[in-house]
Structures are given as structure tokens and as C-alpha cells.
Motif scaffolding. Sequence first.
Motif, PDB file in Angstrom:
ATOM      1  N   PRO A   9     -59.046  12.603  14.665  1.00  9.59           N
ATOM      2  CA  PRO A   9     -58.109  11.853  15.504  1.00  9.59           C
ATOM      3  C   PRO A   9     -58.005  10.399  15.042  1.00  9.59           C
ATOM      4  O   PRO A   9     -58.976   9.843  14.512  1.00  9.59           O
ATOM      5  CB  PRO A   9     -58.744  11.915  16.906  1.00  9.59           C
ATOM      6  CG  PRO A   9     -59.698  13.081  16.860  1.00  9.59           C
ATOM      7  CD  PRO A   9     -60.168  13.171  15.444  1.00  9.59           C
ATOM      8  N   VAL A  11     -56.499   8.750  12.597  1.00  6.98           N
ATOM      9  CA  VAL A  11     -56.563   8.302  11.201  1.00  6.98           C
ATOM     10  C   VAL A  11     -55.173   7.918  10.676  1.00  6.98           C
ATOM     11  O   VAL A  11     -55.054   7.462   9.540  1.00  6.98           O
ATOM     12  CB  VAL A  11     -57.207   9.366  10.271  1.00  6.98           C
ATOM     13  CG1 VAL A  11     -58.663   9.600  10.639  1.00  6.98           C
ATOM     14  CG2 VAL A  11     -56.410  10.663  10.301  1.00  6.98           C
ATOM     15  N   LYS A  13     -52.309  10.150  10.981  1.00 10.70           N
ATOM     16  CA  LYS A  13     -51.494  11.314  10.592  1.00 10.70           C
ATOM     17  C   LYS A  13     -50.086  11.241  11.172  1.00 10.70           C
ATOM     18  O   LYS A  13     -49.105  11.466  10.476  1.00 10.70           O
ATOM     19  CB  LYS A  13     -52.157  12.626  11.068  1.00 10.70           C
ATOM     20  CG  LYS A  13     -53.513  12.888  10.486  1.00 10.70           C
ATOM     21  CD  LYS A  13     -54.114  14.170  11.035  1.00 10.70           C
ATOM     22  CE  LYS A  13     -54.322  14.163  12.542  1.00 10.70           C
ATOM     23  NZ  LYS A  13     -55.261  13.132  13.035  1.00 10.70           N
ATOM     24  N   SER A  14     -50.013  10.927  12.479  1.00 13.46           N
ATOM     25  CA  SER A  14     -48.700  10.961  13.133  1.00 13.46           C
ATOM     26  C   SER A  14     -47.797   9.837  12.644  1.00 13.46           C
ATOM     27  O   SER A  14     -46.578  10.011  12.556  1.00 13.46           O
ATOM     28  CB  SER A  14     -48.858  10.898  14.659  1.00 13.46           C
ATOM     29  OG  SER A  14     -49.532  12.056  15.105  1.00 13.46           O
ATOM     30  N   MET A 115     -55.294   3.482   6.214  1.00  8.54           N
ATOM     31  CA  MET A 115     -55.812   2.279   6.890  1.00  8.54           C
ATOM     32  C   MET A 115     -56.592   1.393   5.936  1.00  8.54           C
ATOM     33  O   MET A 115     -57.577   0.750   6.336  1.00  8.54           O
ATOM     34  CB  MET A 115     -56.690   2.657   8.100  1.00  8.54           C
ATOM     35  CG  MET A 115     -55.943   3.479   9.138  1.00  8.54           C
ATOM     36  SD  MET A 115     -56.873   3.577  10.668  1.00  8.54           S
ATOM     37  CE  MET A 115     -55.688   4.346  11.752  1.00  8.54           C
ATOM     38  N   ASP A 117     -55.581  -1.287   4.849  1.00  6.42           N
ATOM     39  CA  ASP A 117     -55.404  -2.680   5.283  1.00  6.42           C
ATOM     40  C   ASP A 117     -56.609  -3.136   6.100  1.00  6.42           C
ATOM     41  O   ASP A 117     -57.106  -4.249   5.938  1.00  6.42           O
ATOM     42  CB  ASP A 117     -54.098  -2.840   6.085  1.00  6.42           C
ATOM     43  CG  ASP A 117     -54.020  -1.914   7.302  1.00  6.42           C
ATOM     44  OD1 ASP A 117     -54.436  -0.743   7.188  1.00  6.42           O
ATOM     45  OD2 ASP A 117     -53.566  -2.367   8.372  1.00  6.42           O
ATOM     46  N   ALA A 143     -51.657   2.487   3.592  1.00  9.34           N
ATOM     47  CA  ALA A 143     -51.700   1.747   4.854  1.00  9.34           C
ATOM     48  C   ALA A 143     -50.375   2.059   5.548  1.00  9.34           C
ATOM     49  O   ALA A 143     -49.358   1.417   5.295  1.00  9.34           O
ATOM     50  CB  ALA A 143     -51.865   0.252   4.612  1.00  9.34           C
ATOM     51  N   ALA A 144     -50.410   3.092   6.380  1.00  9.42           N
ATOM     52  CA  ALA A 144     -49.169   3.575   6.990  1.00  9.42           C
ATOM     53  C   ALA A 144     -48.510   2.506   7.852  1.00  9.42           C
ATOM     54  O   ALA A 144     -47.286   2.449   7.942  1.00  9.42           O
ATOM     55  CB  ALA A 144     -49.440   4.839   7.811  1.00  9.42           C
ATOM     56  N   SER A 145     -49.316   1.658   8.460  1.00 11.31           N
ATOM     57  CA  SER A 145     -48.743   0.627   9.333  1.00 11.31           C
ATOM     58  C   SER A 145     -47.864  -0.339   8.544  1.00 11.31           C
ATOM     59  O   SER A 145     -46.981  -0.981   9.093  1.00 11.31           O
ATOM     60  CB  SER A 145     -49.854  -0.129  10.056  1.00 11.31           C
ATOM     61  OG  SER A 145     -50.784  -0.611   9.118  1.00 11.31           O
TER      62      SER A 145
HETATM   63  N1  LIG Z   1     -54.019  -0.963  10.736  1.00 14.55           N
HETATM   64  C1  LIG Z   1     -53.524   0.269  10.584  1.00 14.55           C
HETATM   65  N2  LIG Z   1     -53.237   1.005  11.664  1.00 14.55           N
HETATM   66  C2  LIG Z   1     -52.738   2.231  11.472  1.00 14.55           C
HETATM   67  C3  LIG Z   1     -52.498   2.760  10.187  1.00 14.55           C
HETATM   68  N3  LIG Z   1     -52.014   4.012  10.321  1.00 14.55           N
HETATM   69  C4  LIG Z   1     -51.937   4.255  11.637  1.00 14.55           C
HETATM   70  N4  LIG Z   1     -52.366   3.184  12.353  1.00 14.55           N
HETATM   71  C5  LIG Z   1     -52.467   3.062  13.812  1.00 14.55           C
HETATM   72  O1  LIG Z   1     -53.584   3.813  14.236  1.00 14.55           O
HETATM   73  C6  LIG Z   1     -53.324   4.450  15.504  1.00 14.55           C
HETATM   74  C7  LIG Z   1     -53.494   5.956  15.381  1.00 14.55           C
HETATM   75  O2  LIG Z   1     -52.460   6.441  14.539  1.00 14.55           O
HETATM   76  P1  LIG Z   1     -51.884   7.925  14.696  1.00 14.55           P
HETATM   77  O3  LIG Z   1     -50.807   8.072  13.687  1.00 14.55           O
HETATM   78  O4  LIG Z   1     -51.535   8.217  16.111  1.00 14.55           O
HETATM   79  O5  LIG Z   1     -53.176   8.766  14.300  1.00 14.55           O
HETATM   80  P2  LIG Z   1     -53.425  10.344  14.389  1.00 14.55           P
HETATM   81  O6  LIG Z   1     -54.270  10.582  15.595  1.00 14.55           O
HETATM   82  O7  LIG Z   1     -54.180  10.679  13.142  1.00 14.55           O
HETATM   83  O8  LIG Z   1     -52.109  11.042  14.455  1.00 14.55           O
HETATM   84  C8  LIG Z   1     -51.911   4.029  15.876  1.00 14.55           C
HETATM   85  O9  LIG Z   1     -51.988   2.927  16.734  1.00 14.55           O
HETATM   86  C9  LIG Z   1     -51.283   3.649  14.546  1.00 14.55           C
HETATM   87  O10 LIG Z   1     -50.249   2.708  14.694  1.00 14.55           O
HETATM   88  C10 LIG Z   1     -52.808   1.937   9.043  1.00 14.55           C
HETATM   89  O11 LIG Z   1     -52.662   2.314   7.878  1.00 14.55           O
HETATM   90  N5  LIG Z   1     -53.325   0.708   9.314  1.00 14.55           N
END
Ligand SMILES: Nc1nc2c(ncn2[C@@H]2O[C@H](COP(=O)(O)OP(=O)(O)O)[C@@H](O)[C@H]2O)c(=O)[nH]1
Length: 163
Positions: A9, A11, A13-14, A115, A117, A143-145
Motif C-alpha cells: 500500500p 507506494v 501505484k494508483s 518516490m 524524490d 517519482a510519480a508525483s
Molecule cells: N513524494 C511522492 N509522493 C508520491 C509519489 N507517488 C505517489 N505519491 C503519493 O503517495 C500517496 C500514495 O499514493 P498512491 O498512488 O495512492 O499509492 P498506492 O496505494 O500504491 O496506490 C499519495 O498521496 C500520492 O500522491 C512520489 O513519487 N513521490
Amino acid sequence: MKVGLIGNPNVGKSLIFTQLTGIGVEISNFPPGTTIDIESGGVCYQREIVELVDFPGIYSLDGISDEETSVRRYLQEEHIDVIVPVLNASNLERNLYLLLQVAEYQLPGVVVVNMVDESEKAGIEIDFARLSDMLGCKVIAAAASEGRNVGDIIPVHFLTHGP
Ligand SMILES: Nc1nc2c(ncn2[C@@H]2O[C@H](COP(=O)(O)OP(=O)(O)O)[C@@H](O)[C@H]2O)c(=O)[nH]1
Ligand SMILES: [Mg+2]
């Protein structure tokens, strides 16, 4: 071609899924009758539609939670061409357990370390070339963000599997 994003959870993915698919997402309950939603959506790459699946976050493939059960059943009952493990750069060790289980199921062609970053800010140094050697596959530092390197994920499969 069907590609599944798998990982613990939170990481990213979404977020990767949303960036790659944009809009036009289908949500299916799988297995039917469960409360676990598994989203899938289309990504267009070189005039082919790749179906991307965003699995719920899990820590292992052999647990009994609803999430783990639904992912396991999906992998057993639906056809997935490529599983893409997504790891958190700040938490690599904790993410390795699932990665090993995925590798038993199917050798990953690529692993996404997301992540970066945050790991960079925390001063965590990752030797990506060495990690790639150890895992025997390509490693994408993302770094998806920031949208960093997310666009590299799908092309890898066309290089290694063909369209
Ligand atoms: N700093 C940072 N935050 C990220 C990155 N990718 C996702 N997030 C944030 O991490 C949180 C969880 O991301 P989410 O896509 O929901 O994760 P999932 O549970 O794997 O689907 C969210 O608030 C995202 O905006 C990234 O590369 N860097
Ligand atoms: Mg998610």
C-alpha cells in the motif's frame, strides 16, 4: 497486452496508473461479490492499447486478507502478461518480501522504484545499477508525483515482449 501494477500500500501505484491511463477507467469488482475494486484502464502506446491493472496494495501473495485473496485470484484466473512490481525507494527492504513472491510467480521484466524524490530528500543513496544486476531486470527510478520516468514503464515491455 495486459500489465498489472503490484506492490505494498501507498507506494504510488494508483498515481502511476492515473498518469498513464488518464481518464477512461473501468472499475470491476473482482472476485465478483467482494468489496475489493480493481481498476483497469487503457494506455495507448505505439498504436497498441495496453490494458493496465491497478491492484490493491498488499504485503504478500499468500495472506488471507480480502486484498491479498483478490489479487491472488486475479493472477490465477485472469490472464496477465506482465506484472510490474512498484517499490518505495525509502523502504526497499520492506518491499522485497512481496517482490520475491512475485518473482516466484513470474520474473519481472522491470521493477519500478518510486518516490525517489523522497529518498533523495532523506539522503538515501540507491545504487540502481547494482540493484538492477541483483534483480536481473531493468529498474526504473521514478517519482510519480513529479511525473518523473513514469513514461518509461510501458515501453520496456514492448522492448522485452514485443507488442
Ligand atoms: N513524494 C511522492 N509522493 C508520491 C509519489 N507517488 C505517489 N505519491 C503519493 O503517495 C500517496 C500514495 O499514493 P498512491 O498512488 O495512492 O499509492 P498506492 O496505494 O500504491 O496506490 C499519495 O498521496 C500520492 O500522491 C512520489 O513519487 N513521490
Ligand atoms: Mg492504490
